[in-house]
Design an enzyme around this catalytic site. Structure first.
Site, PDB file in Angstrom:
ATOM      1  N   ARG A  54       0.845  -1.196   0.000  1.00 63.30           N
ATOM      2  CA  ARG A  54       0.000   0.000   0.000  1.00 63.30           C
ATOM      3  C   ARG A  54       0.880   1.247   0.000  1.00 63.30           C
ATOM      4  O   ARG A  54       0.897   2.007  -0.945  1.00 63.30           O
ATOM      5  CB  ARG A  54      -0.955  -0.020   1.206  1.00 63.30           C
ATOM      6  CG  ARG A  54      -2.116   0.980   1.099  1.00 63.30           C
ATOM      7  CD  ARG A  54      -1.751   2.350   1.611  1.00 63.30           C
ATOM      8  NE  ARG A  54      -1.295   2.345   2.987  1.00 63.30           N
ATOM      9  CZ  ARG A  54      -0.757   3.398   3.582  1.00 63.30           C
ATOM     10  NH1 ARG A  54      -0.572   4.533   2.919  1.00 63.30           N
ATOM     11  NH2 ARG A  54      -0.328   3.323   4.829  1.00 63.30           N
ATOM     12  N   ASP A  55       1.677   1.444   1.045  1.00 64.89           N
ATOM     13  CA  ASP A  55       2.525   2.632   1.111  1.00 64.89           C
ATOM     14  C   ASP A  55       3.570   2.613   0.003  1.00 64.89           C
ATOM     15  O   ASP A  55       3.952   3.657  -0.527  1.00 64.89           O
ATOM     16  CB  ASP A  55       3.192   2.718   2.479  1.00 64.89           C
ATOM     17  CG  ASP A  55       3.465   4.149   2.921  1.00 64.89           C
ATOM     18  OD1 ASP A  55       3.702   5.001   2.053  1.00 64.89           O
ATOM     19  OD2 ASP A  55       3.433   4.423   4.126  1.00 64.89           O
TER      20      ASP A  55
ATOM     21  N   HIS B 246       3.175   4.555  -3.386  1.00 59.02           N
ATOM     22  CA  HIS B 246       3.580   5.950  -3.587  1.00 59.02           C
ATOM     23  C   HIS B 246       4.881   6.038  -4.374  1.00 59.02           C
ATOM     24  O   HIS B 246       5.077   6.962  -5.175  1.00 59.02           O
ATOM     25  CB  HIS B 246       3.774   6.651  -2.238  1.00 59.02           C
ATOM     26  CG  HIS B 246       2.515   6.971  -1.507  1.00 59.02           C
ATOM     27  ND1 HIS B 246       1.582   7.859  -1.987  1.00 59.02           N
ATOM     28  CD2 HIS B 246       2.043   6.526  -0.314  1.00 59.02           C
ATOM     29  CE1 HIS B 246       0.583   7.976  -1.115  1.00 59.02           C
ATOM     30  NE2 HIS B 246       0.827   7.161  -0.108  1.00 59.02           N
TER      31      HIS B 246
ATOM     32  N   SER C 116       3.995  10.845   9.234  1.00 59.21           N
ATOM     33  CA  SER C 116       3.787  10.878   7.781  1.00 59.21           C
ATOM     34  C   SER C 116       4.897  11.582   7.024  1.00 59.21           C
ATOM     35  O   SER C 116       5.069  11.359   5.827  1.00 59.21           O
ATOM     36  CB  SER C 116       2.453  11.564   7.468  1.00 59.21           C
ATOM     37  OG  SER C 116       1.407  11.005   8.218  1.00 59.21           O
TER      38      SER C 116
ATOM     39  N   HIS D 249       3.678   4.173  13.017  1.00 53.10           N
ATOM     40  CA  HIS D 249       4.050   4.026  11.608  1.00 53.10           C
ATOM     41  C   HIS D 249       5.103   5.089  11.308  1.00 53.10           C
ATOM     42  O   HIS D 249       4.818   6.285  11.376  1.00 53.10           O
ATOM     43  CB  HIS D 249       2.795   4.226  10.746  1.00 53.10           C
ATOM     44  CG  HIS D 249       3.021   4.288   9.281  1.00 53.10           C
ATOM     45  ND1 HIS D 249       2.640   3.271   8.423  1.00 53.10           N
ATOM     46  CD2 HIS D 249       3.537   5.258   8.473  1.00 53.10           C
ATOM     47  CE1 HIS D 249       2.904   3.616   7.170  1.00 53.10           C
ATOM     48  NE2 HIS D 249       3.464   4.823   7.184  1.00 53.10           N
TER      49      HIS D 249
ATOM     50  N   HIS E  10       8.350   6.946   9.048  1.00 52.31           N
ATOM     51  CA  HIS E  10       9.015   7.210   7.766  1.00 52.31           C
ATOM     52  C   HIS E  10      10.452   7.623   8.040  1.00 52.31           C
ATOM     53  O   HIS E  10      10.787   8.074   9.140  1.00 52.31           O
ATOM     54  CB  HIS E  10       8.269   8.282   6.968  1.00 52.31           C
ATOM     55  CG  HIS E  10       7.084   7.743   6.242  1.00 52.31           C
ATOM     56  ND1 HIS E  10       7.095   7.461   4.897  1.00 52.31           N
ATOM     57  CD2 HIS E  10       5.846   7.396   6.676  1.00 52.31           C
ATOM     58  CE1 HIS E  10       5.912   6.975   4.524  1.00 52.31           C
ATOM     59  NE2 HIS E  10       5.143   6.934   5.591  1.00 52.31           N
TER      60      HIS E  10
END
Length: 346
Positions: free
Chosen positions: A23-24, A27, A177, A204, A206
């Site tokens: 999913r991620d 991008h 995010s 989550h 990054h």
């Protein structure tokens, strides 16, 4: 083969690893993964014992569009392929209210989705109330997540997470995010949320500032029970927490993941070979995005629009940060780039 542990201070503490590579990671490849790619990675993650595999457009159910990027495959096709590939791993989807609708949730349920995440901006948990309520009534496990969480104080995040629980979320947590956090930031926020709710807390990360694994460890030490990570870090911008690094680090610290090390490394090799032109790197733009606190998924659009307008993408990121741009405000990139060009007399 299981990873040997050397530290046993957390030996009785399980950690649920949630893998949003499919999913991620979308991008990073402009949402163009095909069925064979989805199947190959899903089967490998399943064989490694990864507990939860998330699939979909980078922005979630219903997000395939000119604004957010047209996906190669429909939501239905992606869910069907991955559902068939998973034998023991649970299948998850993500949805942002406004992009996705109750109709999208119903279709996901028809594909036997196991876990649904509803995401909102970090101060707008109320936008998830309708969808979390629907999922609760449907008997589907639902989680509530707060995006761009660096934009709110720990106490505010804790209050918003408590609202998500009241709406029906069985787990809640925060997304870094833009890859903006340092470990101390994570400890403070997860600790505040942990005090405010009685359901599992998730994190989550990054990797814009190279802190994703360290931040994830800070999260679990502060009480998080669910951690997100992607194979080879496959994700928006500089990428996500790197799955095949995080798991052995957790195991060395004594946390239990139940994931087979060799199987995980094999899955990561498949991901690098099949899913991405190259693993994510912390390039100059990614660093600026993290410092500015701008959503990592903006990277490709910022680069494209900056090139067309003839402006420095770093300036665009810092201005977007000043304007506190969030996911869903992709049109603002054009406004910012145009304003910068006009300001220099272009």
């Amino acid at each position: 083969m299981s990873q040997p542990t050397h530290a046993q201070d957390h030996a009785s503490t399980p950690v649920l690893v949630h893998d949003p590579s499919l999913r991620d990671g979308h991008h990073a490849v402009r949402h163009q993964l095909g069925p064979d790619q989805l199947r190959a990675y899903a089967e490998a993650a399943d064989a490694a014992g990864v507990p939860v595999v998330e699939v979909g457009h980078g922005n979630g159910l219903g997000a395939s569009s000119l604004q957010a990027g047209k996906a190669r495959l429909s939501d239905d096709t992606m869910l069907s392929v991955v559902r068939e590939a998973l034998r023991t791993s649970r299948m998850a989807v993500f949805m942002l209210p406004g992009w996705g609708t109750t109709a999208d949730l119903k279709r996901a349920i028809a594909h036997q989705v196991d876990v649904v995440r509803i995401g909102t901006h970090c101060t707008e948990a109320n936008l998830a109330e309708r969808h979390l309520g629907f999922l609760r009534e449907a008997g589907v496990e639902a989680q509530g997540v707060l995006l761009m969480s660096h934009m709110a104080a720990p106490e505010r995040l804790a209050r918003e997470c408590a609202r998500l629980v009241a709406y029906g979320a069985s787990a809640v947590g925060i997304f870094d995010s833009s890859g903006h956090y340092l470990p101390g930031d994570v400890t403070e926020r997860i600790g505040a949320i942990r005090e405010a709710v009685d359901v599992p807390v998730l994190f989550h990360g990054h990797n814009n500032l190279g802190m994703a694994v360290a931040n994830s460890i800070a999260a679990v030490r502060a009480g998080a029970g669910i951690l997100d990570a992607c194979a080879r870090g496959f994700g928006a911008g500089a990428g996500n927490t790197q799955l095949e690094v995080l798991v052995p680090v957790l195991e060395r610290l004594g946390f239990r993941t139940g994931i087979d090390l060799y199987g995980l490394l094999d899955a990561a090799d498949i991901a690098e070979r099949e899913l991405m032109p190259a693993p994510p790197t912390i390039d100059s733009v990614a660093v600026v995005s993290g410092l500015a606190g701008v959503f990592s998924g903006f990277k490709n659009r910022v680069l494209d629009i900056s090139a067309r307008q003839g402006v420095d993408p770093r300036d665009v990121f810092f201005e977007l940060g000043e304007r506190q741009a969030v996911a869903g405000q992709e049109d603002l990139i054009v406004d910012v780039a145009t304003a910068l060009r006009e300001a220099r007399g272009g």
